[in-house]
Design a protein around this motif. Structure first.
Motif, PDB file in Angstrom:
ATOM      1  N   ARG A 249       1.777  33.780  29.239  1.00  0.00           N
ATOM      2  CA  ARG A 249       1.321  35.102  28.815  1.00  0.00           C
ATOM      3  C   ARG A 249      -0.136  35.064  28.376  1.00  0.00           C
ATOM      4  O   ARG A 249      -0.920  35.957  28.707  1.00  0.00           O
ATOM      5  CB  ARG A 249       2.199  35.585  27.653  1.00  0.00           C
ATOM      6  N   CYS A 250      -0.490  34.047  27.625  1.00  0.00           N
ATOM      7  CA  CYS A 250      -1.883  33.914  27.170  1.00  0.00           C
ATOM      8  C   CYS A 250      -2.821  33.737  28.362  1.00  0.00           C
ATOM      9  O   CYS A 250      -3.933  34.272  28.378  1.00  0.00           O
ATOM     10  CB  CYS A 250      -2.018  32.716  26.230  1.00  0.00           C
ATOM     11  N   LEU A 251      -2.356  32.999  29.344  1.00  0.00           N
ATOM     12  CA  LEU A 251      -3.173  32.756  30.531  1.00  0.00           C
ATOM     13  C   LEU A 251      -3.307  34.031  31.369  1.00  0.00           C
ATOM     14  O   LEU A 251      -4.394  34.341  31.877  1.00  0.00           O
ATOM     15  CB  LEU A 251      -2.540  31.623  31.346  1.00  0.00           C
TER      16      LEU A 251
ATOM     17  N   VAL B 150     -15.709  26.249  29.898  1.00  0.00           N
ATOM     18  CA  VAL B 150     -15.652  24.800  30.113  1.00  0.00           C
ATOM     19  C   VAL B 150     -14.195  24.356  30.035  1.00  0.00           C
ATOM     20  O   VAL B 150     -13.453  24.816  29.163  1.00  0.00           O
ATOM     21  CB  VAL B 150     -16.489  24.065  29.039  1.00  0.00           C
ATOM     22  N   SER B 151     -13.786  23.488  30.945  1.00  0.00           N
ATOM     23  CA  SER B 151     -12.417  22.975  30.900  1.00  0.00           C
ATOM     24  C   SER B 151     -12.372  21.536  31.382  1.00  0.00           C
ATOM     25  O   SER B 151     -13.261  21.069  32.091  1.00  0.00           O
ATOM     26  CB  SER B 151     -11.492  23.844  31.757  1.00  0.00           C
TER      27      SER B 151
ATOM     28  N   ARG C 282      -2.552  24.366  35.696  1.00  0.00           N
ATOM     29  CA  ARG C 282      -2.391  25.790  36.016  1.00  0.00           C
ATOM     30  C   ARG C 282      -3.519  26.621  35.444  1.00  0.00           C
ATOM     31  O   ARG C 282      -4.006  27.554  36.085  1.00  0.00           O
ATOM     32  CB  ARG C 282      -1.044  26.303  35.487  1.00  0.00           C
ATOM     33  N   VAL C 283      -3.917  26.313  34.197  1.00  0.00           N
ATOM     34  CA  VAL C 283      -5.052  27.023  33.593  1.00  0.00           C
ATOM     35  C   VAL C 283      -6.280  26.889  34.495  1.00  0.00           C
ATOM     36  O   VAL C 283      -6.944  27.870  34.827  1.00  0.00           O
ATOM     37  CB  VAL C 283      -5.358  26.460  32.177  1.00  0.00           C
ATOM     38  N   ASN C 284      -6.570  25.667  34.917  1.00  0.00           N
ATOM     39  CA  ASN C 284      -7.768  25.448  35.728  1.00  0.00           C
ATOM     40  C   ASN C 284      -7.688  26.185  37.071  1.00  0.00           C
ATOM     41  O   ASN C 284      -8.663  26.797  37.507  1.00  0.00           O
ATOM     42  CB  ASN C 284      -7.978  23.951  35.967  1.00  0.00           C
TER      43      ASN C 284
END
Lengths: 173, 173, 173
Positions: B103-105, B122-123, B146-148
């Motif tokens: 959800r946050c993503l 930045v990640s 998944r975030v990236n």
């Protein structure tokens, strides 16, 4: 004569083919292998021997686990390229010996800023996994990252190797 | 005015120079540093302080460990670029707080799909080591991947940094 | 007909989007999914199921955890491309089964040297973290590196994937 630029950094993961790629940059002319690794156990001795057989004749070897910058400064010559393999083992040796990493790195960068002959340096990328669980592991990763960044800044060419294949990150040669 | 594209993802390993590279994208004009990290221990406090000194004046700072999407949505302005450093710390904070990562993503991607001003995120790349031994480690690695992927899909430009050197993965700016 | 080159290696970290990228190379024509993974636990079963749903209809599936080279040799056809996902799971299976890795790899490279139809192989980059603490971990990393190097040498195209984005390492197709 050799078409190598004054300074090249070859960066890659473990078993990425980075050493073989680095060696492939050298022609048939005599070259010097400046080894930072020492055969402290059987696993390591086997690797060193494997690398030595692959390079074959025409190469002379010098071992220097700690004072790499001075050794490099002493052996660089315009007519004989040098392969330094590798900065990761050097860093590991420095940490075990309790040396001041930043000072050693300053000195290496100083030598690399005005090389007397072509030099190719091999180093590991170690920062693309999870955060190490131990503070020693985190310290090693941090130092290795700084070594790679600072040496990359000095080198004319920087190549990233994956699966034996090169990717040019920098080329001002 | 700033030549930054609407959205940029800077991806790299630990100590790859990704934050310094990200900062180098910003000009002299005022910018906002949106920090996801908190100085919970000495090691972390030192890093935050080191980054702050490097950025120097001209930067304002906002700390938001969890509600990054809303914070970003609130502060984006056409005339002041934002640097989000970093998504890995944000993810770590979300997991510790038991938040719903997907959800946050989703919400972050929604904000990034129509940014009100230039933003650089930045990640960390964390998936290029061996499989983590703990299920928490595997979960973190999966979420980070998944975030990236999802943030990269939203951003106009994606840059991979190794040894301080950029490699363009995507540029539709 | 399919524009795939005879052989492609897709390399990337965990959750880098490499499988999705590899699947995106296939058109609408029927294709064969040659799976090396087995649903030994719930975590794995979930992943396999997730991948299967993403591929959708038009794909047939064959599972072969160990004898990949022979299986591939049997199923390759000019009019139906094959996706092998993935070499990392295959390597893990071989090690658990006590197989001779070098021999299995020799055989795979032999099959790939003259493919009877388009094949795309997916593999993990696992060597960009710190040195694994266990000798099994180090052995796995070493084998994986060799698998990637040797398969990359056979393939016409090699693609590195990060954050879902491709970077061409080799293209002689």
């Amino acid at each position: 004569m050799n078409a190598l630029p004054p300074s090249t950094l070859v960066l890659g993961g473990a078993r990425s083919g980075k050493s073989a790629y680095a060696e492939s940059l050298f022609g048939e002319a005599p070259a010097l292998y400046l080894a930072t690794g020492q055969a402290l156990d059987g696993e390591m001795a086997e690797r060193i021997d494997h690398h030595r057989r692959r390079r074959g004749a025409g190469w002379s070897t010098l071992e220097e686990p700690l004072d790499l910058a001075d050794a490099l400064d002493n052996v660089m010559r315009p007519d004989r390229p040098v392969l330094v393999d590798c900065l990761t083992m050097w860093l590991s040796n420095l940490m075990h010996a309790g040396r001041d990493i930043d000072r050693c790195l300053d000195r290496l960068c100083e030598v690399l800023s005005a090389p007397n002959g072509p030099v190719v340096l091999v180093s590991n990328e170690v920062g693309m996994g999870l955060v190490p669980e131990t503070s020693l592991g985190r310290a090693f990763r941090d130092h290795q990252g700084r070594v790679n960044q600072r040496v990359a800044a000095q080198c004319r060419r920087v190549v990233f190797v994956a699966a034996g294949l090169p990717l040019i990150l920098k080329d001002v040669s």
